[in-house]
Design a protein around this motif. Structure first.
Motif, PDB file in Angstrom:
ATOM      1  N   GLN A 176       0.822  -1.206   0.000  1.00 11.17           N
ATOM      2  CA  GLN A 176       0.000   0.000   0.000  1.00 11.17           C
ATOM      3  C   GLN A 176       0.861   1.264   0.000  1.00 11.17           C
ATOM      4  O   GLN A 176       0.520   2.250  -0.662  1.00 11.17           O
ATOM      5  CB  GLN A 176      -0.952  -0.016   1.203  1.00 11.17           C
ATOM      6  CG  GLN A 176      -2.051  -1.062   1.079  1.00 11.17           C
ATOM      7  CD  GLN A 176      -2.916  -1.182   2.309  1.00 11.17           C
ATOM      8  OE1 GLN A 176      -2.432  -1.043   3.439  1.00 11.17           O
ATOM      9  NE2 GLN A 176      -4.207  -1.453   2.116  1.00 11.17           N
ATOM     10  N   SER A 180       0.726   3.917  -3.013  1.00  4.74           N
ATOM     11  CA  SER A 180       0.410   5.332  -2.783  1.00  4.74           C
ATOM     12  C   SER A 180       1.459   6.241  -3.397  1.00  4.74           C
ATOM     13  O   SER A 180       1.148   7.331  -3.880  1.00  4.74           O
ATOM     14  CB  SER A 180       0.278   5.608  -1.281  1.00  4.74           C
ATOM     15  OG  SER A 180       1.530   5.498  -0.627  1.00  4.74           O
ATOM     16  N   LEU A 184      -1.650   5.250  -6.668  1.00  3.82           N
ATOM     17  CA  LEU A 184      -2.662   4.198  -6.716  1.00  3.82           C
ATOM     18  C   LEU A 184      -3.299   4.021  -5.341  1.00  3.82           C
ATOM     19  O   LEU A 184      -2.628   4.164  -4.312  1.00  3.82           O
ATOM     20  CB  LEU A 184      -2.042   2.864  -7.123  1.00  3.82           C
ATOM     21  CG  LEU A 184      -1.684   2.637  -8.589  1.00  3.82           C
ATOM     22  CD1 LEU A 184      -0.919   1.330  -8.714  1.00  3.82           C
ATOM     23  CD2 LEU A 184      -2.930   2.592  -9.448  1.00  3.82           C
ATOM     24  N   GLN A 185      -4.571   3.690  -5.340  1.00  2.57           N
ATOM     25  CA  GLN A 185      -5.234   3.325  -4.103  1.00  2.57           C
ATOM     26  C   GLN A 185      -5.391   1.810  -4.070  1.00  2.57           C
ATOM     27  O   GLN A 185      -6.063   1.219  -4.913  1.00  2.57           O
ATOM     28  CB  GLN A 185      -6.604   3.990  -3.985  1.00  2.57           C
ATOM     29  CG  GLN A 185      -7.290   3.677  -2.659  1.00  2.57           C
ATOM     30  CD  GLN A 185      -8.627   4.379  -2.525  1.00  2.57           C
ATOM     31  OE1 GLN A 185      -9.040   5.124  -3.411  1.00  2.57           O
ATOM     32  NE2 GLN A 185      -9.303   4.134  -1.412  1.00  2.57           N
ATOM     33  N   LEU A 186      -4.751   1.189  -3.094  1.00  2.00           N
ATOM     34  CA  LEU A 186      -4.796  -0.267  -2.965  1.00  2.00           C
ATOM     35  C   LEU A 186      -5.537  -0.600  -1.675  1.00  2.00           C
ATOM     36  O   LEU A 186      -5.017  -0.417  -0.572  1.00  2.00           O
ATOM     37  CB  LEU A 186      -3.379  -0.845  -2.924  1.00  2.00           C
ATOM     38  CG  LEU A 186      -3.262  -2.371  -2.847  1.00  2.00           C
ATOM     39  CD1 LEU A 186      -3.759  -3.015  -4.132  1.00  2.00           C
ATOM     40  CD2 LEU A 186      -1.819  -2.792  -2.572  1.00  2.00           C
ATOM     41  N   SER A 187      -6.760  -1.079  -1.810  1.00  2.00           N
ATOM     42  CA  SER A 187      -7.579  -1.399  -0.638  1.00  2.00           C
ATOM     43  C   SER A 187      -7.056  -2.646   0.055  1.00  2.00           C
ATOM     44  O   SER A 187      -6.303  -3.439  -0.525  1.00  2.00           O
ATOM     45  CB  SER A 187      -9.033  -1.608  -1.048  1.00  2.00           C
ATOM     46  OG  SER A 187      -9.150  -2.786  -1.828  1.00  2.00           O
ATOM     47  N   ASP A 188      -7.475  -2.836   1.306  1.00  2.00           N
ATOM     48  CA  ASP A 188      -7.095  -4.048   2.023  1.00  2.00           C
ATOM     49  C   ASP A 188      -7.590  -5.281   1.271  1.00  2.00           C
ATOM     50  O   ASP A 188      -6.885  -6.301   1.202  1.00  2.00           O
ATOM     51  CB  ASP A 188      -7.694  -4.036   3.436  1.00  2.00           C
ATOM     52  CG  ASP A 188      -6.989  -3.056   4.366  1.00  2.00           C
ATOM     53  OD1 ASP A 188      -5.998  -2.433   3.931  1.00  2.00           O
ATOM     54  OD2 ASP A 188      -7.416  -2.922   5.517  1.00  2.00           O
ATOM     55  N   ASP A 213      -0.099  -1.204 -12.128  1.00  2.00           N
ATOM     56  CA  ASP A 213      -0.037   0.243 -12.293  1.00  2.00           C
ATOM     57  C   ASP A 213      -0.130   0.622 -13.763  1.00  2.00           C
ATOM     58  O   ASP A 213      -0.901   1.515 -14.151  1.00  2.00           O
ATOM     59  CB  ASP A 213       1.269   0.766 -11.676  1.00  2.00           C
ATOM     60  CG  ASP A 213       1.370   2.289 -11.717  1.00  2.00           C
ATOM     61  OD1 ASP A 213       0.325   2.954 -11.825  1.00  2.00           O
ATOM     62  OD2 ASP A 213       2.497   2.807 -11.642  1.00  2.00           O
ATOM     63  N   SER A 216      -3.610  -0.161 -15.066  1.00  2.00           N
ATOM     64  CA  SER A 216      -4.580   0.790 -14.536  1.00  2.00           C
ATOM     65  C   SER A 216      -4.526   2.115 -15.281  1.00  2.00           C
ATOM     66  O   SER A 216      -5.561   2.720 -15.598  1.00  2.00           O
ATOM     67  CB  SER A 216      -4.311   1.019 -13.042  1.00  2.00           C
ATOM     68  OG  SER A 216      -5.149   2.031 -12.526  1.00  2.00           O
ATOM     69  N   LYS A 222      -9.682   1.757 -11.674  1.00  2.00           N
ATOM     70  CA  LYS A 222      -9.196   1.588 -10.317  1.00  2.00           C
ATOM     71  C   LYS A 222      -8.849   0.120 -10.090  1.00  2.00           C
ATOM     72  O   LYS A 222      -9.298  -0.766 -10.827  1.00  2.00           O
ATOM     73  CB  LYS A 222     -10.255   2.040  -9.306  1.00  2.00           C
ATOM     74  CG  LYS A 222     -10.550   3.527  -9.334  1.00  2.00           C
ATOM     75  CD  LYS A 222     -11.583   3.882  -8.275  1.00  2.00           C
ATOM     76  CE  LYS A 222     -11.864   5.380  -8.278  1.00  2.00           C
ATOM     77  NZ  LYS A 222     -12.889   5.751  -7.260  1.00  2.00           N
TER      78      LYS A 222
END
Length: 234
Positions: A176, A180, A184-188, A213, A216, A222
């Protein structure tokens, strides 16, 4: 001041920075390596030895240290013996002109008399010049099998850190953090999915993140579990 010219085949990774390094249980080692890179680090121990299995981040830290010292305008050099040993011991000549010398994969040359002798003399020159030396290896100094007693004695004076592998939760945070830095937003949820399906080493996980990346950006999408499945063909 210009950086030292690295041998052919050696390149510092652009992403090998301290801010990109998630320490997990290695925070003390990270802090000490960062202090070595300060301009007024004369008070810091000048010989530091990092060891651990592949993937724990020792090469990352050595390269990050070089980048930090070069960014402040001083000379630093990174020599991974897994690549540069073929150039012979002359590659160690004049390294005392550098403020920081980082020798990685030292296990590749230990046990060879000419290399052990050359390393011993280099360590002495660096010490006499007041320079700093960072060493990376896959084993502790005592387990390297050093034959030259003088070299073994020099390494016994090093400040030694064993780097620990990241836990699964730390690997998620490391992914994460790296995501960032790329915007990029990497959720759990997505991060844990990658950890479950991907290879376990951080190098492999970061390669997956690089692939995601680029995908995307191209798709203007996303990172979701279905998107990751489609891109990686899982």
């Amino acid at each position: 001041m210009d950086p030292i010219q690295l041998p052919l085949g050696v390149r510092l990774r652009d992403d090998a920075t301290f801010t990109n390094f998630y320490p997990g249980a290695n925070a003390v080692a990270l802090g000490y390596v960062e202090r070595i890179c300060e301009a007024d680090a004369d008070w810091v121990e000048n010989l530091v030895y990092l060891w651990g299995n592949s993937g724990v981040g020792r090469s990352h830290l050595l390269q990050a240290a070089c980048i930090r010292v070069q960014d402040r305008g001083d000379r630093a050099v990174y020599l991974p013996f897994s690549i540069v040993a073929e150039h012979g011991i002359q590659i160690l000549d004049n390294l005392e002109l550098c403020e920081l010398v980082c020798l990685d994969d030292i296990q590749m040359v230990v046990g060879k008399p000419e290399w052990e002798e050359a390393l011993f003399h280099l360590f002495n020159r660096l010490r006499d010049a007041g320079r700093h030396l960072l060493i990376g290896a896959d084993a502790s100094p005592k387990k390297l099998g050093i034959k030259l007693a003088d070299l073994e004695s020099r390494l016994s004076m090093a400040l030694v850190f064993q780097l620990q592998a990241l836990s699964d939760s730390d690997k998620l945070r490391a992914l994460q953090l790296r995501a960032s830095r790329r915007g990029l937003q990497l959720s759990d949820e997505v991060g844990n999915f990658i950890l479950t399906r991907g290879e376990r080493s951080m190098a492999s996980l970061f390669d997956i993140l690089e692939q995601l990346d680029q995908a995307s950006l191209q798709a203007q999408r996303k990172l979701t579990v279905p998107f990751v499945k489609a891109v990686l063909k899982w």
